[in-house]
Design a protein around this motif. Structure first.
Motif, PDB file in Angstrom:
ATOM      1  N   ASN A 509       1.069  21.548 134.511  1.00 18.82           N
ATOM      2  CA  ASN A 509       0.865  21.722 133.066  1.00 18.82           C
ATOM      3  C   ASN A 509       1.930  22.142 132.141  1.00 18.82           C
ATOM      4  O   ASN A 509       1.744  22.764 131.097  1.00 18.82           O
ATOM      5  CB  ASN A 509      -0.333  22.833 132.722  1.00 18.82           C
ATOM      6  N   SER A 512       2.193  21.870 128.162  1.00 18.52           N
ATOM      7  CA  SER A 512       1.081  21.627 127.288  1.00 18.52           C
ATOM      8  C   SER A 512       0.559  22.800 127.175  1.00 18.52           C
ATOM      9  O   SER A 512       0.615  23.864 127.880  1.00 18.52           O
ATOM     10  CB  SER A 512       0.385  20.675 128.252  1.00 18.52           C
ATOM     11  N   ASP A 514      -3.786  24.446 127.171  1.00 19.46           N
ATOM     12  CA  ASP A 514      -5.061  24.351 127.231  1.00 19.46           C
ATOM     13  C   ASP A 514      -5.706  25.789 126.811  1.00 19.46           C
ATOM     14  O   ASP A 514      -5.766  26.675 127.687  1.00 19.46           O
ATOM     15  CB  ASP A 514      -5.309  23.806 128.592  1.00 19.46           C
ATOM     16  N   ASN A 529      -6.294  21.784 123.107  1.00 16.89           N
ATOM     17  CA  ASN A 529      -5.477  21.114 123.885  1.00 16.89           C
ATOM     18  C   ASN A 529      -4.357  20.511 123.322  1.00 16.89           C
ATOM     19  O   ASN A 529      -4.621  19.505 122.368  1.00 16.89           O
ATOM     20  CB  ASN A 529      -6.019  20.093 124.949  1.00 16.89           C
ATOM     21  N   THR A 531      -0.691  18.361 124.299  1.00 20.40           N
ATOM     22  CA  THR A 531       0.296  17.836 125.359  1.00 20.40           C
ATOM     23  C   THR A 531       1.619  17.981 124.975  1.00 20.40           C
ATOM     24  O   THR A 531       1.972  18.027 123.619  1.00 20.40           O
ATOM     25  CB  THR A 531      -0.201  16.593 126.001  1.00 20.40           C
TER      26      THR A 531
END
Length: 699
Positions: A509, A512, A514, A529, A531
C-alpha cells in the motif's frame, strides 16, 4: 429625539417594510398590513387630477386606491416579501411584491403592473441591484431552495439551488474587485457568497439566517433566528451579541453624524440600538411601545439628507435625523449599570486581597479531545492534589443555549463532557474550569480554547473483518491531482485521531491511503481511499456526507475544478419518485383549477338569478337560489382546502428535488457543479426521471 412621528392606523406585518421614490423624487413608505395588502404612504404626494367631484385625486377604477397621503394595493394573497428598486434608465422606482406563488412588479406612479410572474419556488426574500457578472440591474428572488434572477421584463436569466429555503439575501463586494457578489442566508443555518456558479465563501451559523445587510470595507451584518446579531469582515467574524428577543430588521446608518456607519438593529421587543460595526459597542438605544416591524432609510422630510425611519407593528412611524439621535435610556438603566460595575470591582478587590495558597503555584490543567462511544468527548484532568470542581463550556450550536455547565456532586480529578455537534462544521470551544483542593473556598479558574474539527462525529477504526459488498459499489469516485501526503494532512486536520495518519512509504500500500471510520450519529460505516495515481474513492451510503467530504477536501487543496461520478441508487430512486409525485400534483392542480373556474361561473350565474328574483319579489325563487348558492359556496370551500393541501405537498416535493440537486452539485466543484445543476434542472422541467438519474450520477 425623533425628527418626526406619525401613525398609519394599521397593523404592520413584521419584516415587510420598504421605502422608495416611486415618482423619482419623493420618498414613500411601503408596508404590508396584517390583512395581506400593501399600504403606501406618500407625505409629499401631489394629486394627479383636480376634478371638483374628486378633489383628492383618487382613482376609483385603478388597482391602487389613493385616499389623501395613503394608498392601498389589494393583493389577495399572503405577502411574504417586498422591496423597491429601479430598472433601466428610469429614475422612478417600482414596487416588488412577493407571495408564496407569484411575484408582482408594480409601477406605483403609473398605477399599473410592470409584470406578474408565477414563481414555482415562491418568494421568501428579494433584492434589486447590480450583480458583477450581469450587465444590467436585476431582481434577485430567494425561494424554496433556489435563487432566481430576473430582468426588467420578468425573464429568467440565472437560477441556482441552495441547501434550504432562502430567508435573506443581499448584494455586496465580498472579494474587493469592485463588483457585487450575491450573499444568501438559508433556513439550514448557511451563509454563502456566490459569484456566478462559483461559491467564494460559506459558513454555518447557529440558527436560520433571518436578515442580512452590507456594510463598508467588505463587511456585512447578519441576524439569526435565536436572537443573535453580528458582523463579518472578509469571511472572518468580528463580533456577535445575543438577546432573548428576536431581531426583526438591521440597517447601516450614521446615527451620530461622524461619517462612519453604525449597525442599527430593530428587535421584536420594540428596542432599537446602534452599535459600532468594528466592535459591537452600543452607541445609542431607545424603546418603542410595540415591536419593530422594519427599519428603512429615506429622505422623508425632503431635507436633502436621509433619515432613519422606524416602523412598529401597530403602525407607529418615527424618523431620526443623522447626528441628532439622543440615547434615551430606560428608567433605572444607568443605575443598574453602575451597580453592576460596583459589584464587579468589589469582587475583584476581595479576590486580590485574598492570600493565594502555595498549592496553586505551577498548577496545570490537561485537556484532550477524542471521538468514542457515540460522541466527541472533552476530557479535563487537574494536577496532583487538585480536583476539578466545575466547568463551563461554550460551544456554538452544540448545546441548547450554547453553554453547558458541568458541576459534579463531588469534585473529580478528571471530568469528561460529551459534545454532539449536529452538523459537520468546525466548532470553537471555550472552556472555563474551576480547580482547587477538596473543600477549598478559593478556586483557580483556567480558560482554554480548542476547536472541534469538522468531522469530529466520525470515529477512525481499523478495517472491518466483514465489509458489506454493496458499500464498495456506492459513493463518489474522482481524480484529485494532489500527493497523498497532503490528503493525509487534510484527514489529520478534519478528524479526531488518536494518532496522526501517515502514508506508508513501502509495501503493497505504498503511497496510498485506506481510511475507515464509523459515524457516531448513526453507526454507519464509511471509507476514504486515495491511491498514488490520484484516484480518490469515498464509499458511503450518505450522499450529504459525501458532499461535505468533497467540498472540505477541495477547499483545503484549493481545487477550482473537480468532476466526479456519484453512485447512490437509493437517492436516484427517491428523487425519481419525487419527480413522479410532482408530475401528478401538477395534473391535479390543473384539474382543480378547471373545477374551481366552473364553480365560479356557476356562482356568478346564481347571483344574477338571485338578484332577478329579488327585483321581481319572488320569495320562493330567492330561497331556492340562496340554497343553491350555499351549496356551491360549500363546494368552493372544500375545493380550496384540497388545493391548499395539494399546493403544500407540491412545495414540499419541489424542495426535496432542489435539495437533491444541491447534493448533486456538492459532489463537484466549479463548472462541473454548475453543469450538474443545469442538467438536473432541465431534467426536472422535462419531467425526465432517467435524465435526472444520469445527471446525478455523472454531472
Amino acid at each position: 429625539m425623533a425628527a418626526f412621528s406619525l401613525y398609519l392606523q394599521r397593523r404592520i406585518q413584521p419584516t415587510i417594510v420598504a421605502s422608495g421614490k416611486f415618482d423619482g423624487s419623493h420618498a414613500c413608505l411601503a408596508v404590508a398590513t396584517s390583512s395581506g395588502n400593501i399600504l403606501v404612504h406618500s407625505p409629499h404626494r401631489i394629486p394627479s387630477t383636480t376634478n371638483p367631484s374628486n378633489p383628492q385625486g383618487e382613482q376609483s377604477n385603478a388597482r391602487l386606491a389613493w385616499s389623501g397621503e395613503l394608498a392601498e394595493l389589494q393583493i389577495g394573497k399572503q405577502v411574504t416579501a417586498i422591496c423597491t428598486g429601479r430598472f433601466g434608465e428610469d429614475e422612478r422606482e417600482i414596487l416588488f411584491v412577493g407571495t408564496l406563488t407569484h411575484l408582482l412588479v408594480y409601477n406605483v406612479e403609473d398605477n399599473a403592473d410592470v409584470f406578474y410572474k408565477e414563481m414555482q419556488d415562491g418568494v421568501h426574500c428579494m433584492a434589486v441591484g447590480k450583480l458583477g457578472w450581469l450587465p444590467n440591474q436585476v431582481a434577485i428572488i430567494g425561494g424554496n431552495c433556489s435563487v432566481t434572477v430576473l430582468d426588467f421584463q420578468g425573464n429568467e436569466i440565472f437560477w441556482t439551488v441552495t441547501g434550504d429555503v432562502v430567508t435573506s439575501l443581499t448584494l455586496f463586494d465580498f472579494d474587493g474587485d469592485g463588483n457585487n457578489e450575491l450573499l444568501t442566508g438559508t433556513e439550514d443555518f448557511e451563509l454563502k457568497v456566490q459569484k456566478e456558479d462559483a461559491v467564494l465563501w460559506e459558513t454555518k451559523e447557529t440558527a436560520s439566517v433571518t436578515a442580512l445587510t452590507s456594510l463598508p470595507n467588505r463587511q456585512f451584518a447578519y441576524a439569526v433566528g435565536n436572537g443573535t446579531v453580528g458582523v463579518y469582515e472578509s469571511g472572518q467574524r468580528l463580533w456577535r451579541v445575543k438577546s432573548k428577543h428576536r431581531v426583526v430588521s438591521i440597517r447601516a446608518f450614521d446615527v451620530n453624524g461622524d461619517g462612519i456607519l453604525e449597525l442599527v438593529t430593530g428587535w421584536s421587543s420594540g428596542k432599537i440600538d446602534a452599535r459600532s460595526c468594528a466592535t459591537g459597542e452600543v452607541i445609542f438605544r431607545c424603546q418603542l411601545s410595540a415591536g419593530i416591524a422594519g427599519i428603512v432609510e429615506a429622505d422623508y422630510r425632503r431635507t436633502g439628507r436621509s433619515d432613519l425611519v422606524v416602523v412598529s407593528v401597530i403602525g407607529e412611524v418615527r424618523g431620526y435625523a443623522a447626528g441628532s439621535i439622543v440615547d434615551s435610556s430606560e428608567p433605572g438603566e444607568t443605575m443598574r449599570e453602575l451597580l453592576a460595575k460596583k459589584h464587579a470591582l468589589q469582587l475583584e478587590l476581595r479576590q486580590r486581597a485574598a492570600a493565594v495558597p502555595s498549592t496553586y503555584h505551577g498548577t496545570r490543567l490537561a485537556i484532550s479531545l477524542t471521538s468514542s462511544k457515540g460522541a466527541a468527548r472533552l476530557s479535563l484532568a487537574s494536577g496532583p492534589g487538585l480536583l476539578v470542581h466545575c466547568a463551563v463550556v461554550f460551544a456554538e450550536g452544540v448545546f441548547e443555549g450554547e453553554t453547558l455547565v458541568s458541576h459534579p456532586n463531588r469534585p473529580k480529578g478528571e471530568l469528561e463532557i460529551e459534545l454532539r455537534p449536529p452538523k459537520n462544521e468546525p466548532v470553537d470551544i471555550h472552556v472555563k474550569a474551576c480547580v482547587g483542593p477538596p473543600g477549598a473556598d478559593l478556586l483557580q479558574v483556567f480558560e482554554l480554547t480548542r476547536q472541534l474539527p469538522r468531522f469530529c462525529m466520525y470515529q477512525a477504526i481499523s478495517q472491518p473483518d466483514e465489509i458489506p459488498e454493496e458499500l464498495l459499489e456506492l459513493g463518489v469516485f474522482t481524480e484529485v491531482p494532489e500527493r497523498p501526503q497532503r490528503i493525509a494532512l487534510w484527514l489529520n486536520q478534519n478528524f479526531l485521531l488518536n494518532e496522526e495518519l501517515e502514508v506508508p512509504e513501502d509495501g503493497v500500500n505504498a503511497g496510498s491511503i485506506d481510511f475507515w471510520f464509523r459515524g457516531l450519529r448513526d453507526e454507519k460505516l464509511h471509507r476514504f481511499n486515495a491511491t498514488v495515481s490520484g484516484r480518490v474513492t469515498i464509499n458511503t451510503e450518505d450522499p450529504a456526507f459525501a458532499g461535505d467530504l468533497i467540498q472540505s477536501l477541495a477547499s483545503y487543496l484549493g481545487l477550482r475544478e473537480l468532476n466526479s461520478e456519484a453512485k447512490f441508487p437509493l437517492e436516484e430512486q427517491r428523487l425519481s419518485e419525487v419527480l413522479e409525485r410532482v408530475r401528478g400534483l401538477r395534473e391535479t392542480e390543473a384539474k382543480l383549477q378547471g373545477e374551481t373556474a366552473n364553480a365560479s361561473t356557476l356562482l356568478k350565474n346564481l347571483l344574477i338569478r338571485f338578484e332577478d328574483a329579488r327585483i321581481l319579489e319572488n320569495v320562493e325563487d330567492m330561497r331556492k337560489r340562496l340554497n343553491q348558492l350555499k351549496a356551491v359556496n360549500a363546494d368552493l370551500i372544500r375545493e380550496h382546502e384540497i388545493r391548499r393541501n395539494s399546493h403544500r405537498e407540491f412545495t414540499k416535493a419541489l424542495k426535496e428535488l432542489n435539495m437533491g440537486v444541491q447534493r448533486a452539485s456538492r459532489f463537484r466543484v466549479g463548472k462541473a457543479a454548475a453543469n450538474a445543476v443545469a442538467k438536473c434542472r432541465t431534467a426536472i422541467q422535462d419531467e425526465n426521471s432517467k435524465a435526472l438519474g444520469l445527471s446525478l450520477r455523472y454531472g
